[in-house]
Design an enzyme around this catalytic site. Structure first.
Site, short mmCIF file in Angstrom:
data_model
loop_
_atom_site.label_atom_id
_atom_site.label_comp_id
_atom_site.label_asym_id
_atom_site.label_seq_id
_atom_site.Cartn_x
_atom_site.Cartn_y
_atom_site.Cartn_z
N ASN A 146 -0.51 -11.32 2.50
CA ASN A 146 0.00 -10.19 1.72
C ASN A 146 1.10 -10.75 0.81
O ASN A 146 2.23 -10.94 1.25
CB ASN A 146 0.55 -9.08 2.61
CG ASN A 146 0.96 -7.85 1.79
OD1 ASN A 146 1.08 -7.93 0.56
ND2 ASN A 146 1.15 -6.72 2.44
N PRO A 163 7.60 -10.95 -0.14
CA PRO A 163 8.91 -10.32 -0.25
C PRO A 163 8.96 -8.85 0.18
O PRO A 163 8.04 -8.09 -0.10
CB PRO A 163 9.26 -10.46 -1.74
CG PRO A 163 7.99 -10.74 -2.43
CD PRO A 163 7.13 -11.47 -1.45
N ASN A 164 10.04 -8.54 0.86
CA ASN A 164 10.38 -7.18 1.31
C ASN A 164 9.56 -6.66 2.48
O ASN A 164 9.82 -5.57 2.99
CB ASN A 164 10.32 -6.17 0.13
CG ASN A 164 11.27 -6.55 -0.98
OD1 ASN A 164 12.45 -6.77 -0.72
ND2 ASN A 164 10.77 -6.70 -2.19
N HIS A 177 -3.26 -5.68 1.41
CA HIS A 177 -2.19 -4.75 1.04
C HIS A 177 -2.26 -3.52 1.93
O HIS A 177 -3.34 -2.99 2.19
CB HIS A 177 -2.34 -4.29 -0.42
CG HIS A 177 -2.31 -5.42 -1.38
ND1 HIS A 177 -1.15 -6.08 -1.71
CD2 HIS A 177 -3.30 -6.04 -2.06
CE1 HIS A 177 -1.43 -7.06 -2.56
NE2 HIS A 177 -2.73 -7.06 -2.79
N GLU A 192 -6.76 -11.53 0.71
CA GLU A 192 -5.57 -10.83 0.21
C GLU A 192 -5.52 -9.45 0.86
O GLU A 192 -6.54 -8.77 0.94
CB GLU A 192 -5.67 -10.69 -1.32
CG GLU A 192 -4.50 -9.93 -1.93
CD GLU A 192 -4.63 -9.79 -3.45
OE1 GLU A 192 -4.98 -10.78 -4.13
OE2 GLU A 192 -4.41 -8.68 -3.95
N ARG A 205 -1.83 3.26 -7.61
CA ARG A 205 -0.38 3.34 -7.84
C ARG A 205 -0.06 3.00 -9.30
O ARG A 205 -0.85 3.30 -10.19
CB ARG A 205 0.33 2.41 -6.84
CG ARG A 205 0.04 2.81 -5.38
CD ARG A 205 0.76 1.90 -4.41
NE ARG A 205 2.21 1.97 -4.58
CZ ARG A 205 3.06 1.10 -4.05
NH1 ARG A 205 2.62 0.11 -3.32
NH2 ARG A 205 4.35 1.24 -4.25
N ALA A 223 4.96 -8.25 -3.91
CA ALA A 223 5.15 -8.16 -5.36
C ALA A 223 4.65 -9.41 -6.10
O ALA A 223 4.26 -9.34 -7.27
CB ALA A 223 6.63 -7.93 -5.68
N ARG A 234 11.12 0.53 5.00
CA ARG A 234 10.87 0.55 3.57
C ARG A 234 9.81 1.58 3.19
O ARG A 234 8.66 1.49 3.63
CB ARG A 234 10.37 -0.85 3.18
CG ARG A 234 9.96 -0.97 1.75
CD ARG A 234 9.21 -2.30 1.52
NE ARG A 234 8.89 -2.44 0.12
CZ ARG A 234 7.97 -3.25 -0.36
NH1 ARG A 234 7.28 -4.03 0.46
NH2 ARG A 234 7.73 -3.30 -1.64
N TYR A 238 4.19 2.77 2.93
CA TYR A 238 3.84 1.61 3.74
C TYR A 238 3.71 1.89 5.24
O TYR A 238 3.35 1.00 6.01
CB TYR A 238 4.87 0.49 3.50
CG TYR A 238 4.89 0.03 2.05
CD1 TYR A 238 3.76 -0.52 1.46
CD2 TYR A 238 6.04 0.17 1.27
CE1 TYR A 238 3.76 -0.92 0.13
CE2 TYR A 238 6.06 -0.23 -0.07
CZ TYR A 238 4.92 -0.78 -0.63
OH TYR A 238 4.91 -1.17 -1.94
C1 DQA Z 1 2.02 -4.41 -1.21
C2 DQA Z 1 1.73 -3.82 -2.60
C3 DQA Z 1 2.57 -4.51 -3.66
O1 DQA Z 1 2.31 -3.95 -4.93
C4 DQA Z 1 4.05 -4.34 -3.35
O2 DQA Z 1 4.83 -5.04 -4.30
C5 DQA Z 1 4.40 -4.71 -1.96
C6 DQA Z 1 3.50 -4.37 -0.87
C7 DQA Z 1 1.26 -3.65 -0.08
O3 DQA Z 1 1.11 -4.21 1.00
O4 DQA Z 1 0.84 -2.50 -0.28
O5 DQA Z 1 5.49 -5.23 -1.71
O6 DQA Z 1 1.56 -5.76 -1.18
#
Ligand code: DQA
Length: 152
Positions: free
Chosen positions: A74, A9-10, A100, A98, A107, A77, A17, A22
C-alpha cells in the site's frame, strides 16, 4: 514462502486517521490478521511501514537478497507521485499487488492515477481492511501457479 507487506505514509495512523474513509482497524490489527492468514497458508509475513519514500525504495531493493517471493504494497500517497517506488518494483521483478483500503477511483481526481499499478500483477481497492486479505490471497494464488508452471 516469504511475503513482504509494505505500508507507506500515514498508515501508522490507521484507526485514528479519517475512520469514515479508512475504517477503525489499526495497522497492527490488520498486520496481525494477515500474519495469521500467512501462517495458515504456510507463508512467512514480513512487515514494514515508512513515511519516507527513500526508505521504501531501500526496503524493496533488499528483497532480492532476502529471497522474498511476493510483495503486498500500500504505497498510500506515494501511489500518485512516486516514479522511484515504481522503478524499484520494476527493478526487483518480484510479483507485487497494490492495495488500498479506500476506492481510490471514487475519490478526488488526483487519486485515480497510480504510478505503481502498471508494474504490479494486480490492484485491490475499496474493501477497507479486507483489501489486504484479498490482495494476499491473490498474490499467494499467483505465486503457487508460478511455482507449479516452473516444476512442469
Ligand atoms: C490509500 C489511498 C491513497 O490515496 C491515500 O493517499 C492513502 C491511503 C488507501 O489505502 O486507501 O494514504 O492508499
Amino acid at each position: 514462502m516469504k511475503i513482504l507487506l509494505i505500508n507507506g505514509p500515514n498508515l501508522q495512523l490507521l484507526g485514528y486517521r479519517e475512520p469514515g474513509i479508512y475504517g477503525d482497524d489499526t495497522l497492527e490489527a490488520i498486520t496481525s490478521r494477515l500474519r495469521e492468514l500467512a501462517a495458515e497458508l504456510g507463508c512467512e509475513l514480513i512487515d514494514f511501514q515508512s513515511n519516507y519514500e527513500g526508505a521504501i525504495v531501500d526496503r524493496i531493493g533488499e528483497t532480492v537478497a532476502e529471497g522474498v517471493s511476493g510483495i503486498v504494497l500500500n504505497p498510500a500517497a506515494y501511489t500518485h507521485t512516486s516514479v522511484a517506488i515504481r522503478d524499484a518494483i520494476a527493478a526487483v521483478k518480484i510479483p507485487t499487488v497494490e492495495v488500498h483500503l479506500s476506492n481510490v477511483h471514487a475519490r478526488e481526481e488526483f487519486r485515480r492515477h497510480s504510478f505503481i499499478a502498471p508494474v504490479c500483477i494486480g490492484v485491490v481497492a475499496g474493501f477497507g481492511a479486507d483489501s489486504y486479505e484479498l490482495a494476499f490471497r491473490g498474490l499467494y494464488s499467483h505465486l503457487r501457479k508460478q511455482t507449479k508452471n516452473k516444476n512442469h
